[in-house]
Design a protein around this motif. Structure first.
Motif, short mmCIF file in Angstrom:
data_model
loop_
_atom_site.label_atom_id
_atom_site.label_comp_id
_atom_site.label_asym_id
_atom_site.label_seq_id
_atom_site.Cartn_x
_atom_site.Cartn_y
_atom_site.Cartn_z
N SER A 71 14.16 7.68 3.17
CA SER A 71 13.37 8.76 3.77
C SER A 71 11.89 8.44 3.62
CB SER A 71 13.65 10.09 3.08
OG SER A 71 15.03 10.35 3.01
N HIS A 72 11.11 8.82 4.63
CA HIS A 72 9.66 8.69 4.56
C HIS A 72 9.06 10.09 4.57
CE1 HIS A 72 9.35 4.29 5.19
NE2 HIS A 72 10.56 4.48 5.68
N LEU A 73 8.26 10.35 3.53
CA LEU A 73 7.73 11.70 3.31
C LEU A 73 6.21 11.69 3.40
CD1 LEU A 73 9.89 12.45 0.13
CD2 LEU A 73 10.50 12.89 2.52
N THR A 74 5.68 12.82 3.83
CA THR A 74 4.22 12.98 3.94
C THR A 74 3.78 14.28 3.26
OG1 THR A 74 4.14 11.82 6.06
CG2 THR A 74 2.29 13.25 5.54
N SER A 75 2.69 14.17 2.54
CA SER A 75 2.03 15.36 1.99
C SER A 75 0.74 15.58 2.75
CB SER A 75 1.74 15.17 0.50
OG SER A 75 0.91 16.23 0.04
N VAL A 76 0.67 16.67 3.51
CA VAL A 76 -0.56 17.02 4.22
C VAL A 76 -1.61 17.48 3.21
CG1 VAL A 76 -1.57 18.58 5.93
CG2 VAL A 76 0.73 17.64 6.29
N ARG A 80 7.98 6.64 0.17
CA ARG A 80 9.29 6.21 0.66
C ARG A 80 10.31 6.49 -0.45
NH1 ARG A 80 8.10 1.29 0.99
NH2 ARG A 80 7.39 1.28 3.15
N MET A 81 11.39 7.19 -0.12
CA MET A 81 12.44 7.50 -1.10
C MET A 81 13.74 6.86 -0.66
SD MET A 81 13.85 11.17 -2.58
CE MET A 81 14.16 11.86 -0.97
N ARG A 82 14.39 6.16 -1.57
CA ARG A 82 15.64 5.47 -1.26
C ARG A 82 16.75 5.91 -2.21
NH1 ARG A 82 15.35 -0.85 -1.54
NH2 ARG A 82 14.91 -0.33 -3.71
N VAL A 83 17.94 6.10 -1.65
CA VAL A 83 19.11 6.42 -2.46
C VAL A 83 20.27 5.57 -1.96
CG1 VAL A 83 19.76 8.38 -0.96
CG2 VAL A 83 20.64 8.26 -3.30
N PHE A 84 20.97 4.92 -2.89
CA PHE A 84 22.14 4.14 -2.53
C PHE A 84 23.40 5.00 -2.56
CE2 PHE A 84 19.45 0.49 -3.47
CZ PHE A 84 19.90 -0.44 -2.54
N CYS A 85 24.30 4.75 -1.62
CA CYS A 85 25.60 5.42 -1.64
C CYS A 85 26.44 4.77 -2.74
CB CYS A 85 26.30 5.26 -0.29
SG CYS A 85 25.35 5.89 1.11
N GLY A 128 0.77 -1.23 0.00
CA GLY A 128 0.00 0.00 0.00
C GLY A 128 0.80 1.28 0.00
N GLU A 129 2.06 1.21 -0.41
CA GLU A 129 2.91 2.40 -0.42
C GLU A 129 3.90 2.33 -1.59
OE1 GLU A 129 5.90 4.25 2.85
OE2 GLU A 129 3.88 3.81 3.54
N LEU A 130 4.27 3.49 -2.10
CA LEU A 130 5.23 3.55 -3.20
C LEU A 130 6.64 3.76 -2.66
CD1 LEU A 130 3.41 5.81 -5.84
CD2 LEU A 130 3.86 3.37 -6.02
N THR A 131 7.59 3.09 -3.30
CA THR A 131 9.01 3.30 -3.00
C THR A 131 9.67 3.86 -4.23
OG1 THR A 131 9.08 1.50 -1.39
CG2 THR A 131 11.18 2.24 -2.30
N LEU A 132 10.19 5.06 -4.09
CA LEU A 132 10.89 5.75 -5.16
C LEU A 132 12.38 5.62 -4.92
CD1 LEU A 132 11.14 7.90 -7.51
CD2 LEU A 132 11.02 9.63 -5.70
N GLU A 133 13.10 5.09 -5.91
CA GLU A 133 14.56 5.04 -5.81
C GLU A 133 15.16 6.03 -6.80
OE1 GLU A 133 18.13 1.90 -6.73
OE2 GLU A 133 16.38 1.12 -5.67
#
Length: 203
Positions: free
Chosen positions: A86-91, A98-103, A28-33
């Motif tokens: 990171s977990h982000l919210t839009s009021v 959910r946003m993910r970035v690899f080092c 039920g959630e999107l993960t953006l990489e």
């Protein structure tokens, strides 16, 4: 995918375009990489775009993927080990991301700091630095937040020993706290109920 999640998916595709490395829906959630080179620019777009409007960063953590899912990483993953999530919210739109970035470098893991986009990233990034050793470039005060100033290593890394490297004790002769090599004897940590039938034989 629910209609609401589909709207968010489409808005992300429209706003970010080629800056999306991966966009997946799960539980039920999107993960953006995103790629590390695009990380800061994407964060600003996520906040400033009226179609997305992610005003709040509610969490950020580090992850060590060195033995993800109890298996070594695949050869074709480019050696990715450490990531910041990171977990982000839009009021405004009442949705989350959910946003993910690899080092890019596992030997010296580093990504840009998100403080200039979301100031709430401050202590979260310090925690990820402390526990995983991820350096957040541009952070104004990147220092340990949970462990002692004399602590050696990063305790949430999967190659960090369970007993640590050093221990701290008060020395009555020197009348101060000192560090010394760990004196704790290794102990069995696998519960009996999950040990295989012939566990420990031949040792």
């Amino acid at each position: 995918m629910s209609p609401k999640l589909q709207r968010l998916h489409d808005a992300l595709q429209s706003t970010l375009g080629s800056r999306i490395a991966s966009l997946k829906a799960a539980v039920g959630e999107l993960t953006l990489e995103v790629k590390s080179d695009d990380y800061l620019a994407v964060a600003a777009l996520l906040r400033d775009s009226a179609d997305l409007a992610f005003e709040q960063l509610i969490d950020l953590c580090g992850i060590d993927y060195s033995t993800y899912g109890d298996r070594p990483p695949a050869e074709d993953d480019g050696g990715k080990r450490f990531a910041a999530v990171s977990h982000l919210t839009s009021v405004k739109h009442n949705w989350r991301l959910r946003m993910r970035v690899f080092c890019p470098d596992a030997e010296f893991p580093m990504v840009e700091s998100l403080i200039e986009v979301w100031p709430s990233a401050n202590w979260y990034e310090r925690e990820a630095f402390d526990l995983y050793g991820i350096v957040f470039n541009g952070h104004p005060d990147l220092r340990r937040i949970l462990t002692d100033y004399g602590f050696i290593g990063h305790p949430f890394r999967k190659d960090f020993p369970l007993s640590g490297y050093v221990e701290m004790r008060y020395d009555p002769e020197q009348k101060r706290v000192i560090y010394q090599p760990v004196t704790i004897e290794p102990r069995e940590i696998i519960p009996r109920i999950v040990r295989e039938e012939h566990y420990g034989e031949g040792r």
